[in-house]
Design a protein around this motif. Structure first.
Motif, mmCIF file in Angstrom:
data_model
loop_
_atom_site.group_PDB
_atom_site.id
_atom_site.type_symbol
_atom_site.label_atom_id
_atom_site.label_comp_id
_atom_site.label_asym_id
_atom_site.label_seq_id
_atom_site.Cartn_x
_atom_site.Cartn_y
_atom_site.Cartn_z
ATOM 1 N N ILE A 151 -1.835 -0.537 89.542
ATOM 2 C CA ILE A 151 -2.274 -1.740 90.248
ATOM 3 C C ILE A 151 -2.821 -2.771 89.266
ATOM 4 O O ILE A 151 -2.435 -3.947 89.301
ATOM 5 C CB ILE A 151 -3.342 -1.392 91.307
ATOM 6 N N ILE A 204 -2.296 -2.954 86.038
ATOM 7 C CA ILE A 204 -1.239 -3.437 85.147
ATOM 8 C C ILE A 204 -0.344 -4.418 85.899
ATOM 9 O O ILE A 204 0.072 -5.443 85.355
ATOM 10 C CB ILE A 204 -0.439 -2.261 84.557
ATOM 11 N N GLY A 205 -0.085 -4.112 87.176
ATOM 12 C CA GLY A 205 0.654 -5.058 88.011
ATOM 13 C C GLY A 205 -0.069 -6.404 88.050
ATOM 14 O O GLY A 205 0.539 -7.459 87.905
ATOM 15 N N ALA A 206 -1.393 -6.336 88.221
ATOM 16 C CA ALA A 206 -2.189 -7.565 88.258
ATOM 17 C C ALA A 206 -2.077 -8.318 86.945
ATOM 18 O O ALA A 206 -1.981 -9.549 86.926
ATOM 19 C CB ALA A 206 -3.645 -7.231 88.550
ATOM 20 N N ILE A 233 0.448 -8.276 84.912
ATOM 21 C CA ILE A 233 1.779 -8.903 84.867
ATOM 22 C C ILE A 233 1.791 -10.185 85.702
ATOM 23 O O ILE A 233 2.326 -11.212 85.283
ATOM 24 C CB ILE A 233 2.852 -7.908 85.374
ATOM 25 N N VAL A 234 1.179 -10.107 86.888
ATOM 26 C CA VAL A 234 1.136 -11.289 87.760
ATOM 27 C C VAL A 234 0.376 -12.426 87.079
ATOM 28 O O VAL A 234 0.844 -13.567 87.024
ATOM 29 C CB VAL A 234 0.462 -10.943 89.105
ATOM 30 N N GLY A 276 2.353 -13.932 84.297
ATOM 31 C CA GLY A 276 3.450 -14.730 84.848
ATOM 32 C C GLY A 276 2.959 -16.082 85.342
ATOM 33 O O GLY A 276 3.570 -17.118 85.079
ATOM 34 N N ILE A 277 1.815 -16.061 86.051
ATOM 35 C CA ILE A 277 1.260 -17.317 86.569
ATOM 36 C C ILE A 277 0.888 -18.243 85.409
ATOM 37 O O ILE A 277 1.153 -19.444 85.448
ATOM 38 C CB ILE A 277 0.032 -17.039 87.463
ATOM 39 N N GLN A 326 2.264 -18.398 82.535
ATOM 40 C CA GLN A 326 3.479 -18.963 81.950
ATOM 41 C C GLN A 326 4.016 -20.104 82.800
ATOM 42 O O GLN A 326 4.600 -21.056 82.289
ATOM 43 C CB GLN A 326 4.551 -17.882 81.795
ATOM 44 N N ILE A 327 3.806 -19.995 84.111
ATOM 45 C CA ILE A 327 4.293 -21.052 84.993
ATOM 46 C C ILE A 327 3.359 -22.261 84.950
ATOM 47 O O ILE A 327 3.789 -23.397 84.783
ATOM 48 C CB ILE A 327 4.410 -20.529 86.449
ATOM 49 N N VAL A 375 -1.946 -8.204 77.029
ATOM 50 C CA VAL A 375 -1.680 -6.769 76.943
ATOM 51 C C VAL A 375 -2.281 -6.156 75.684
ATOM 52 O O VAL A 375 -3.001 -5.155 75.736
ATOM 53 C CB VAL A 375 -0.161 -6.482 76.950
#
Lengths: 290, 319
Positions: free
Chosen positions: A97, A99-101, A103-104, A107-108, A110-111, A218
């Motif tokens: 969870i 690590i998923g966070a 990644i999210v 990603g945000i 980068q956007i 990371v």
């Protein structure tokens, strides 16, 4: 001698950042038993938000302050949306969870921002100081001083204020804390905000030296996690010692052995420590429940 | 879960799926993606044994995947060993390394075990990156190809290379699943699942806890290594990324997402996380955000993984 001094300075600077990240891990771990692998993203947001606010024409102090404030909010949202609903999940699930966070969040970033490498100016210039034949960047002093200040402030907060004590109580025994009237939910929220703030401050302090981009989280989280485990998970003093030690080991390996294996040295030391002291340098006080 | 029909049912489902999937394929690309699914599923099946049966986390399994992959690349390039023999060498090497590091590492629990395995994986990835004279460094190296088409030709079948790889990887996956399913109900498998529930209870019941954990670790390392070897031979090119932390996480996520306790769950997780990123690339920048959200959502709402949770929901529904 000057050479050794140089390595020690750079090791302590990097180590102070690891210590802050490890401290961030510790705060959340104590309140919730969760190791938050998105901790590195707090550091990244601290740096990135400062860069973009500063580039938009705001004064540096304002950019830094807003970066810390926004990252705090991110921490609170993370707790509300990802950690709270997963209460009672297994260690593996929690690892996935968070690590998923991470990644999210990356990603945000980068956007919202971009994928480039950024920096903003050092707080008091880039003219190096000469100390015993070694050069020290003024920003390194900011990092060391900042880390020391945060550790001191956190110590006072935890031992002298009611709110801090309620965090400690929750860390010790969630149910007992609830029984004596501690609002555990608020404590959780607070520790995520606090941990995010610590991470963001680390990011603000170190970005002029190490630069930043959306993907640095990371690596930083791994080092901070390693430092926390090295010191003994959940122990703030352990986080400090573990972080500084990790930084020093890396710097000395890079200086005297091989710069490409500096990360390896850190992990070899951690493996060795864990083999001989399975609870880390400052073995956790908690008793294992059978 | 241990009903006798379960094992046969799982194998039949898998075989039917593999046999039927080409009916909806249109072109080489689909065969290639499916082959990747099988290869990942092999590594994940090993992790089902370690995480699902024995309850031990490893955040460094890509290290073994990397060892298997580079065994094929280095063995064939530098020593002229036939690629197929390299798979075996990689597997033995991985098993031996797992045995050596497993002893001290598996005494640790929870987050300490996580960081120790993580450290191991990072060391492997770093060695692969830095020993450039052997591994080509961060740029990676070319792996001599094997062409399974020839074997099909021997049997009088004419297939494309991608199709041949599809059947080869699919077969290895089935064999891997079959072994893992048999292990589950064997004495060792029951010992593993006992220590998953309570290490102390297992010890009291006479299980050699240390030995059982080590066994699971070695088995899972061999699975990862074989998967790595197949990947290297299939891809004909390999970089240290195969061994890095993110790949380890990917493997663990596949395992837990589908349902770590079941072989079928792991395979479904592998399929999902292999296919999804391919499908999500249409959303470009939002790809990683979507992937992360899916990881979080599945863990929160389907805590035991997709397959067990869905199976439960179906069973509970009044007939």
């Amino acid at each position: 001698m000057a050479e050794l001094l140089q390595f020690l300075f750079s090791g302590l600077t990097v180590g102070a950042v690891y210590a802050l990240v490890a401290l961030g891990f510790t705060v959340i771990y104590n309140a919730s038993g969760v190791v938050n692998f998105a901790q590195g993203e707090f550091v990244m947001y601290g740096g990135m938000i400062t860069v973009f606010t500063y580039d938009a024409g705001m004064p540096l102090w304002f950019a830094a302050a807003s970066a810390v404030a926004i990252t705090c909010l991110i921490g609170i949202v993370l707790n509300r949306l990802a950690i709270e609903p997963a209460r009672g999940a297994s260690v593996v699930s929690l690892i996935i969870i968070t690590i998923g966070a991470s990644i999210v969040l990356r990603g945000i970033a980068q956007i919202v921002f971009d994928k480039q490498i950024h920096r903003f100016p050092a707080f008091s210039g880039d003219t190096p100081l000469l100390v015993g034949g070694a050069t020290v960047l003024p920003q390194s002093l900011w990092v060391l001083g900042g880390a020391a200040a945060i550790f001191a402030a956190l110590y006072v907060f935890m031992t002298r204020t009611m709110t801090g004590k309620s965090i400690l109580a929750t860390a010790n025994n969630r149910l007992a804390a609830q029984l004596v009237g501690v609002n555990v939910k608020v404590v959780m929220l607070l520790s995520f905000a606090l941990s995010a703030a610590i991470g963001a401050i680390a990011g603000v302090l170190v970005t002029p030296i190490t630069l930043t981009n959306a993907g640095i989280g990371v690596g930083i989280a791994l080092k901070g996690f390693a430092a926390a485990v090295l010191g003994g998970m959940g122990n703030p003093a352990g986080a400090l010692v573990g972080g500084l030690l990790l930084g020093l080991i890396e710097a000395l390996t890079a200086g005297y052995l091989s710069s490409s294996y500096k990360d390896a040295a850190a992990f070899v030391v951690i493996l060795l420590v864990l083999f001989f002291m399975p609870g880390g340098l400052f073995a956790a006080r908690t008793v294992e429940r059978v | 879960m241990t009903r006798p029909g379960m094992k046969t049912a799982t194998l039949i489902v898998l075989i039917v799926l593999i046999a039927a999937a080409p009916l909806v394929f249109s072109g080489t690309y689909h065969y290639r993606v499916a082959t990747l699914v099988f290869i990942n599923a092999i590594a994940v099946t090993g992790l089902v044994v370690l995480i699902g049966y024995a309850g031990q986390v490893s955040l460094g399994h890509a290290g073994f995947f990397g060892i298997g992959a580079y065994a094929c690349a280095i063995g064939a390039t530098h020593f002229g060993v036939p690629p197929l023999a390299c798979i075996a060498i990689g597997a033995v090497l991985s098993g031996a390394i797992a045995y050596a590091v497993g002893r001290p590492i598996l005494r640790l629990k929870g987050y300490y075990l996580a960081v120790a395995t993580l450290g191991f994986g990072i060391l492997v990835a770093m060695a692969l990156t830095n020993e450039a004279q052997w591994t080509g460094g961060p740029d990676g190296m070319i792996v001599p190809s094997i062409n399974p088409r020839g074997w099909f030709a021997l049997a009088g079948l004419k297939v494309k290379t991608a199709v041949a790889w599809y059947w080869l990887a699919g077969t290895v996956m089935i064999v891997g699943a079959w072994i893992a399913l048999n292990l589950k109900d064997s004495t060792s498998g029951r010992a593993l699942r006992a220590l998953h529930d309570s290490e102390i209870a297992a010890r009291v019941a006479g299980v050699d806890v240390t030995g059982a954990k080590l066994q699971a670790f070695v088995i899972s390392a061999v699975y990862a290594s074989v998967a790595g070897s197949l990947f290297a031979l299939f891809n004909q090119f390999i970089t240290p990324d195969a061994a890095d932390f993110l790949h380890s996480i990917e493997l663990v996520t596949m395992t837990v997402l589908g349902g770590a306790g079941m072989v079928l769950g792991g395979i479904v997780g592998a399929a999902l996380l292999t296919i999804l990123p391919q499908a999500l690339t249409v959303f470009q920048d939002y790809e990683s955000v979507a992937l992360g959200v899916i990881m979080i959502a599945v863990m929160i709402f389907l805590g035991r993984g997709l397959v067990p949770s869905l199976a439960n929901a179906l069973r509970r529904r009044p007939a």
